[in-house]
Scaffold this active site. Structure first.
Site, PDB file in Angstrom:
ATOM      1  N   GLU A  51     -13.716 -33.926 -41.471  1.00 42.32           N
ATOM      2  CA  GLU A  51     -14.531 -32.970 -42.240  1.00 42.32           C
ATOM      3  C   GLU A  51     -13.739 -31.749 -42.689  1.00 42.32           C
ATOM      4  O   GLU A  51     -14.047 -31.131 -43.709  1.00 42.32           O
ATOM      5  CB  GLU A  51     -15.757 -32.534 -41.438  1.00 42.32           C
ATOM      6  N   PHE A 113     -29.029 -34.261 -29.352  1.00 40.15           N
ATOM      7  CA  PHE A 113     -27.768 -34.948 -29.631  1.00 40.15           C
ATOM      8  C   PHE A 113     -27.189 -34.448 -30.965  1.00 40.15           C
ATOM      9  O   PHE A 113     -27.871 -34.425 -31.985  1.00 40.15           O
ATOM     10  CB  PHE A 113     -27.991 -36.466 -29.692  1.00 40.15           C
ATOM     11  N   LYS A 163     -32.826 -33.277 -40.438  1.00 45.08           N
ATOM     12  CA  LYS A 163     -32.942 -34.660 -40.913  1.00 45.08           C
ATOM     13  C   LYS A 163     -34.335 -34.978 -41.472  1.00 45.08           C
ATOM     14  O   LYS A 163     -34.461 -35.667 -42.488  1.00 45.08           O
ATOM     15  CB  LYS A 163     -32.611 -35.622 -39.763  1.00 45.08           C
ATOM     16  N   MET A 484       8.419 -21.169 -39.373  1.00 47.50           N
ATOM     17  CA  MET A 484       8.058 -19.750 -39.488  1.00 47.50           C
ATOM     18  C   MET A 484       7.927 -19.115 -38.103  1.00 47.50           C
ATOM     19  O   MET A 484       8.310 -17.960 -37.903  1.00 47.50           O
ATOM     20  CB  MET A 484       6.765 -19.599 -40.294  1.00 47.50           C
TER      21      MET A 484
HETATM   22  C1  LIG Z   1      -3.964 -24.052 -37.942  1.00 51.93           C
HETATM   23  C2  LIG Z   1      -2.791 -23.171 -37.705  1.00 51.93           C
HETATM   24  N1  LIG Z   1      -2.223 -23.097 -36.484  1.00 51.93           N
HETATM   25  C3  LIG Z   1      -1.155 -22.285 -36.290  1.00 51.93           C
HETATM   26  C4  LIG Z   1      -0.637 -21.526 -37.284  1.00 51.93           C
HETATM   27  C5  LIG Z   1       0.557 -20.609 -37.032  1.00 51.93           C
HETATM   28  N2  LIG Z   1       1.707 -21.016 -37.815  1.00 51.93           N
HETATM   29  C6  LIG Z   1       2.039 -20.441 -38.982  1.00 51.93           C
HETATM   30  S1  LIG Z   1       3.371 -21.125 -39.701  1.00 51.93           S
HETATM   31  C7  LIG Z   1       3.569 -22.217 -38.445  1.00 51.93           C
HETATM   32  C8  LIG Z   1       4.680 -23.226 -38.491  1.00 51.93           C
HETATM   33  C9  LIG Z   1       4.496 -24.227 -39.563  1.00 51.93           C
HETATM   34  O1  LIG Z   1       5.439 -25.263 -39.410  1.00 51.93           O
HETATM   35  P1  LIG Z   1       5.755 -26.241 -40.606  1.00 51.93           P
HETATM   36  O2  LIG Z   1       4.526 -26.765 -41.182  1.00 51.93           O
HETATM   37  O3  LIG Z   1       6.759 -27.242 -40.157  1.00 51.93           O
HETATM   38  O4  LIG Z   1       6.379 -25.267 -41.688  1.00 51.93           O
HETATM   39  P2  LIG Z   1       7.802 -24.496 -41.711  1.00 51.93           P
HETATM   40  O5  LIG Z   1       7.532 -23.088 -41.336  1.00 51.93           O
HETATM   41  O6  LIG Z   1       8.712 -25.181 -40.758  1.00 51.93           O
HETATM   42  O7  LIG Z   1       8.239 -24.622 -43.136  1.00 51.93           O
HETATM   43  C10 LIG Z   1       2.594 -22.015 -37.468  1.00 51.93           C
HETATM   44  C11 LIG Z   1       2.495 -22.789 -36.220  1.00 51.93           C
HETATM   45  C12 LIG Z   1      -1.294 -21.608 -38.530  1.00 51.93           C
HETATM   46  N3  LIG Z   1      -0.912 -20.878 -39.590  1.00 51.93           N
HETATM   47  N4  LIG Z   1      -2.340 -22.446 -38.727  1.00 51.93           N
END
Ligand SMILES: Cc1ncc(C[n+]2csc(CCOP(=O)(O)OP(=O)(O)O)c2C)c(N)n1
Ligand SMILES: [Mg+2]
Length: 578
Positions: A51, A113, A163, A484
């Protein structure tokens, strides 16, 4: 008059509202609605695999088309799975209607439920929510929901339907209302004429003006008017992350994105400006850096449809509440009548200053990253993507370094082409968003720029791409890390990589794509980057997963220095700062 059941009325009302497609996932409380879907052919349904993806796809459909996106989920877990997507749309002011099934009315409150209080759970992240208590009112509620979602500051609206209100055996006279009345909801339809004149006067007297335009200009369909105003005055323009494409990204007057990972010249111009014309932007903390140090010399005009956005974090000298298109049209009219223009000498020296900053810092005129090593740099991938797609693609993204590189290195020429989660920063947004865009524009080039972390948050949607033949191109900047997070750990935690590495357990994305019936392409060498990307986009009918091995040590620069920094205080690489 025709008599219809609640479920049939819902579908008919959606059709009468002009809805062509909804993204959803069935379940017990929504089964009467799903049966109504089966028995009609006006509204198409796209079956996602989670979803959250339904909400992101509906949201992105809206971002790309300007129409209201629609998602349909069942009660309980279906509804809670939709919450992240609703919050994502809310933070970026995207018009969306989310219909959720609910347990039968007389069981509400009994922990039945799959019961969850959807109206309660979603309250802080919707513009409004409805719980249907009278099936006969479904057409009116749908009309109101679309009106609320799409007018004023747009946003998501939830319609929660028990529903029994969609049961096939109870029928009601159906008529879709032409008009609705909503007491106490009156979004402004024009900006204040006196304030508009004052704002134009201030702009015309400016010596170092800048236009700072955000996502509101795109949502308000005012990009052409903004462009006209900027060109008439010959003033520089910067866009927020959400505003990219509101002004042509390849135009001489465009300084690039501003803010945390913005272009140095854009942040410098903001910091040194004497008049800032802010429009459809909200002085978000990723833009202002430390608000008390924000643009010390500037007088601020702030145009926004939402009065609550004005002077929320930074005080506006001339606030204007109104729709961006009508305010800009009125401003252009004021300019036509006055014929006065900015002081030519002052403007020329302002542009000379900006050109000097560009020479020193512009990211696009020459590479500011090191290409001497063998490994592909993530920035190069985005530049190659720009070249191969002619800058014409719809680009969705996830969240992380790859998102910032996409925002920096793909100059968006048009509005509604850059589709990303700016406010909530939702990993998992990119792929379902690309599906929503591709569904709206089957022949367009749609690329999802993602990371190996983010893509795994909604990877199951590869199956939806198979079912609906959605030929999206997934460009995964694979740095084998939550890049990041790792960058911040490099900068603030002495490179202690707490839970940001997982390179030994990553899947083989090529095999994974193939398992879903798609094409997988791996790119590891710089010399094959462009040719392989060109081949990928030549596969017009296929979903392609492109796994690009990029340098895992690369950081996103520029980067504002925080805490306590001003707009202009930035790291420009690992060791040098402005
Ligand atoms: C749902 C969610 N959980 C955690 C984060 C925190 N967060 C921001 S960037 C990141 C890393 C993302 O990794 P990736 O997709 O491999 O991208 P990269 O930075 O390596 O390009 C995280 C964990 C977020 N933005 N969203
Ligand atoms: Mg990564």
């Amino acid at each position: 008059m025709e008599h219809l059941s609640g479920g049939d009325m819902l579908l008919r009302a959606l059709a009468d509202e002009g809805v062509e497609c909804i993204f959803g996932y069935p379940g017990g409380a929504a089964l009467h609605i799903y049966d109504a879907i089966f028995r009609q052919n006006l509204v198409r349904h796209v079956l996602v695999r989670h979803e959250q993806a339904a909400t992101h796809a509906a949201d992105a459909y809206s971002r790309a088309t300007g129409r209201v996106g629609v998602a349909l989920v069942t009660s309980g877990p279906g509804a809670t799975n939709a919450i992240t997507g609703i919050a994502t749309a809310y933070m970026d002011s995207i018009p969306m209607v989310v219909i959720s099934g609910q347990v039968v009315s007389d069981k509400i409150g009994e922990d039945a439920f799959q019961e969850t209080d959807m109206v309660g759970i979603s309250r802080p992240i919707v513009k409004h929510s409805f719980l249907v208590t009278d099936a006969a009112k479904i057409p009116e509620i749908i009309k109101k929901a679309f009106y609320l979602a799409s007018t004023g500051r747009p946003g998501p609206v939830v319609v929660d339907i028990p529903k029994d209100k969609t049961a096939p055996d109870k029928c009601f006279p159906y008529q879709y209302p032409d008009k609705i009345k909503l007491r106490s909801y009156n979004p402004a339809s024009r900006g204040h004429a006196g304030q508009i004149k004052k704002a134009m006067q201030l702009m015309l007297e400016a010596k170092r003006p800048i236009i700072y335009a955000g996502g509101g200009v795109i949502q308000g369909n005012a990009s052409h008017l903004l462009t006209q105003l900027a060109r008439t005055l010959n003033v520089p323009v910067t866009n927020t992350l959400m505003g990219l494409g509101a002004y042509p990204g390849d135009d001489r007057q465009f300084l690039g994105m501003l803010g945390m990972h913005g272009f140095v010249e854009a942040n410098y111009a903001m910091h040194h400006a004497d008049v800032i014309f802010a429009i459809g932007a909200r002085f978000d903390d990723r833009v202002t850096n430390t608000p008390s140090k924000f643009c010390p010399d500037a007088k601020i005009v702030h145009v926004d449809i939402d009065p609550a956005a004005i002077s929320k974090t930074v005080r506006a000298d001339i606030p204007i509440v109104g729709p961006v298109d009508s305010v800009l049209a009125d401003m252009l009219q004021v300019l036509t009548e006055s014929q006065q223009r900015l002081d030519a000498d002052a403007l020329a020296s302002w542009w000379a200053q900006i050109e000097a900053w560009r020479q020193d810092y512009n990211l696009l005129s020459k590479p500011r990253y090191d290409t001497s090593g063998a490994q592909i740099k993530p920035q190069e991938v985005i530049s190659a993507l720009y070249e191969v797609t002619g800058g014409e693609a719809y680009i969705t993204s996830d969240v992380g370094q790859h998102q910032m590189f996409a925002a920096q290195y793909y100059p968006f020429k048009y509005p509604r082409r850059w589709i990303n989660s700016g406010g909530l920063g939702t990993m998992g947004f990119g792929l379902p968003a690309a599906m929503g865009v591709q569904y709206a524009f089957p022949d367009a080039q749609v690329a999802c720029v993602t990371g190996e972390g983010s893509i795994q948050m909604c990877i199951q949607e590869l199956s939806t791409c198979t079912q609906y033949h959605l030929p999206v191109k997934i460009i995964c900047l694979n740095n084998q890390a939550l890049g990041m997070v790792k960058q911040w750990q490099d900068m603030q935690y002495s490179s202690r990589y707490s839970e940001s590495l997982y390179e030994d357990s990553l899947p083989d994305f090529i095999k994974l794509a193939e398992a879903y019936g798609h094409v997988g392409v791996r790119i590891t060498r710089r010399d094959e980057l462009k040719t392989k990307l060109a081949e990928v986009f030549a596969m017009k009918d296929r979903t392609v997963f492109v796994d690009v091995a990029v340098d895992a040590m690369e950081h996103v620069y520029p980067m504002q220095i925080a805490p306590n920094g001003a707009m202009r205080d930035m790291w420009i690489n690992k060791t040098e700062r402005t």
